[in-house]
Scaffold this motif. Structure first.
Motif, PDB file in Angstrom:
ATOM      1  N   ASN A 194       0.838  -1.189   0.000  1.00 51.56           N
ATOM      2  CA  ASN A 194       0.000   0.000   0.000  1.00 51.56           C
ATOM      3  C   ASN A 194       0.879   1.246   0.000  1.00 51.56           C
ATOM      4  N   LEU A 195       0.235   2.410  -0.047  1.00 44.98           N
ATOM      5  CA  LEU A 195       0.994   3.650  -0.185  1.00 44.98           C
ATOM      6  C   LEU A 195       1.905   3.883   1.010  1.00 44.98           C
ATOM      7  N   GLU A 196       1.397   3.662   2.213  1.00 48.46           N
ATOM      8  CA  GLU A 196       2.216   3.910   3.404  1.00 48.46           C
ATOM      9  C   GLU A 196       3.407   2.974   3.455  1.00 48.46           C
ATOM     10  N   GLU A 197       3.201   1.702   3.101  1.00 44.71           N
ATOM     11  CA  GLU A 197       4.316   0.755   3.085  1.00 44.71           C
ATOM     12  C   GLU A 197       5.326   1.120   2.008  1.00 44.71           C
ATOM     13  N   ALA A 198       4.844   1.580   0.855  1.00 46.55           N
ATOM     14  CA  ALA A 198       5.763   1.967  -0.215  1.00 46.55           C
ATOM     15  C   ALA A 198       6.610   3.167   0.178  1.00 46.55           C
ATOM     16  N   LEU A 199       6.025   4.096   0.937  1.00 45.61           N
ATOM     17  CA  LEU A 199       6.768   5.284   1.344  1.00 45.61           C
ATOM     18  C   LEU A 199       7.785   4.984   2.441  1.00 45.61           C
ATOM     19  N   THR A 200       7.503   3.983   3.256  1.00 47.87           N
ATOM     20  CA  THR A 200       8.377   3.696   4.396  1.00 47.87           C
ATOM     21  C   THR A 200       9.251   2.463   4.195  1.00 47.87           C
ATOM     22  N   SER A 201       9.169   1.806   3.040  1.00 48.73           N
ATOM     23  CA  SER A 201       9.931   0.562   2.817  1.00 48.73           C
ATOM     24  C   SER A 201      10.860   0.696   1.620  1.00 48.73           C
ATOM     25  N   ARG A 202      11.538   1.811   1.521  1.00 47.05           N
ATOM     26  CA  ARG A 202      12.427   2.011   0.366  1.00 47.05           C
ATOM     27  C   ARG A 202      13.581   1.016   0.359  1.00 47.05           C
ATOM     28  N   ASP A 203      14.167   0.777   1.520  1.00 45.79           N
ATOM     29  CA  ASP A 203      15.286  -0.165   1.565  1.00 45.79           C
ATOM     30  C   ASP A 203      14.855  -1.559   1.141  1.00 45.79           C
ATOM     31  N   ASN A 204      13.665  -1.979   1.569  1.00 50.58           N
ATOM     32  CA  ASN A 204      13.165  -3.289   1.176  1.00 50.58           C
ATOM     33  C   ASN A 204      12.915  -3.359  -0.331  1.00 50.58           C
ATOM     34  N   ILE A 205      12.326  -2.299  -0.889  1.00 46.88           N
ATOM     35  CA  ILE A 205      12.069  -2.264  -2.334  1.00 46.88           C
ATOM     36  C   ILE A 205      13.380  -2.259  -3.107  1.00 46.88           C
ATOM     37  N   ASN A 206      14.345  -1.465  -2.638  1.00 46.73           N
ATOM     38  CA  ASN A 206      15.651  -1.419  -3.321  1.00 46.73           C
ATOM     39  C   ASN A 206      16.313  -2.786  -3.334  1.00 46.73           C
ATOM     40  N   GLY A 207      16.254  -3.492  -2.195  1.00 45.23           N
ATOM     41  CA  GLY A 207      16.864  -4.816  -2.133  1.00 45.23           C
ATOM     42  C   GLY A 207      16.193  -5.811  -3.062  1.00 45.23           C
ATOM     43  N   GLN A 208      14.859  -5.800  -3.104  1.00 44.01           N
ATOM     44  CA  GLN A 208      14.160  -6.728  -3.996  1.00 44.01           C
ATOM     45  C   GLN A 208      14.462  -6.419  -5.464  1.00 44.01           C
TER      46      GLN A 208
END
Length: 308
Positions: free
Chosen positions: A136-150
């Motif tokens: 969701n939007l809140e997770e996308a805004l606060t999970s940049r490191d996780n997204i970058n790693g994936q």
């Protein structure tokens, strides 16, 4: 003199020498290749891959070997334009990505993919939509490191066969819709106001507690002071009474003197503006009787006070 035929022959020889010199120069130029540092050259012989040239001086077979454009082996940084991505809560966000990659195999980067830059961009876009689509939007805004790693893991695995190693992927910006930004700003403003109100209330509560504690301590100290003062006054009065009592007993007074002193003390009982009623003690008649007997008793009845 030189005849026309000899002159033509000399011109032919000169032209032949010039052509030969040009041919030799072309052969030398095509045979020698200098590859700069951090670059690699892919050589094809008769249309097929032959070898990869390393930095420095290299020799080729003229007219048989052909070198393709040099491949940059340094780490490259590519910033891709913003991509619209739909989150799990059906909001469209614009995401800018930056990819850090490096070519590790010039042959694979040349023959395994037609345009590895365009391929990395498209692969980044599709992978980003897959990853962010499950948040969701809140997770996308606060999970940049996780997204970058994936993103880095998926891109590095997919580009490995292309001779490319993806070192890092960064999300440069995540821009929600304007309406969502306004709502988020209002929410943040309300949250800050709530925290400010809580802090103000906590400060007022602590202030009142400290004031009450101060008053309590002051009352306790005042009560302790009054108690000590009363104790000291009582001790002083007791000592005064004891002193008077001892003095009276040392003087060995008779009943007439005590009755007279009692009568002198009675007016002090009526002193003060607050005394509206004066109760005469019952001992007054006894004191008067004692005085009367002392002054009007016969001479023979008067007793001589004992000697001290």
């Amino acid at each position: 003199m030189i005849g026309p035929s000899e002159f033509i022959g000399q011109l032919f020889v000169i032209a032949l020498l010039v052509v030969l010199a040009i041919f030799v120069i072309v052969v030398i130029v095509r045979a020698i290749r200098i590859v700069p540092q951090a670059y690699a050259g892919v050589v094809e012989r008769l249309g097929r891959y032959h070898k990869t040239l390393q930095p420095g001086l290299n020799l080729l077979v003229p007219f048989i070997d052909r070198m393709r454009p040099l491949v940059d082996m340094r780490e490259q940084v590519v910033s891709f334009p913003p991509q619209p991505v739909i989150t799990e809560d059906n909001l469209v966000v614009s995401i800018d990505t930056v990819v850090y990659f490096q070519v590790t195999d010039a042959r694979a980067a040349t023959y395994e993919i037609a345009n590895y830059l365009a391929a990395v961009e498209q692969l980044t876009t599709t992978t980003l939509r897959n990853v962010v689509g499950g948040l969701n939007l809140e997770e996308a805004l606060t999970s940049r490191d996780n997204i970058n790693g994936q993103l880095r893991v998926v891109l590095d695995e997919a580009t490995g066969k292309w001779g490319i190693r993806v070192n890092r992927v960064e999300l440069k910006a995540i821009d929600p819709p304007v309406s969502i930004q306004d709502s988020m700003e209002k929410q943040m403003r309300a949250e800050r106001d709530r925290r400010a109100a809580i802090l103000t209330a906590e400060g007022t509560k602590q202030s009142q507690i400290l004031e009450a504690e101060g008053r309590r301590q002051a009352e306790i100290l005042k009560a302790e002071g009054d108690a000590k003062a009363q104790v000291l006054r009582a001790q002083a009065e007791a000592e005064a009474i004891q002193t008077v009592f001892d003095a009276i007993h040392r003087g060995n007074p008779d009943s007439k003197l005590l009755a007279y002193q009692y009568l002198q003390t009675l007016p002090k009982l009526a002193e003060g503006d607050s005394n509206k009623m004066w109760i005469i003690p019952s001992e007054l008649t006894e004191a008067l009787k004692g005085i009367g007997q002392g002054f009007f008793a016969p001479q023979g009845d008067r007793r001589t006070p004992p000697a001290v």
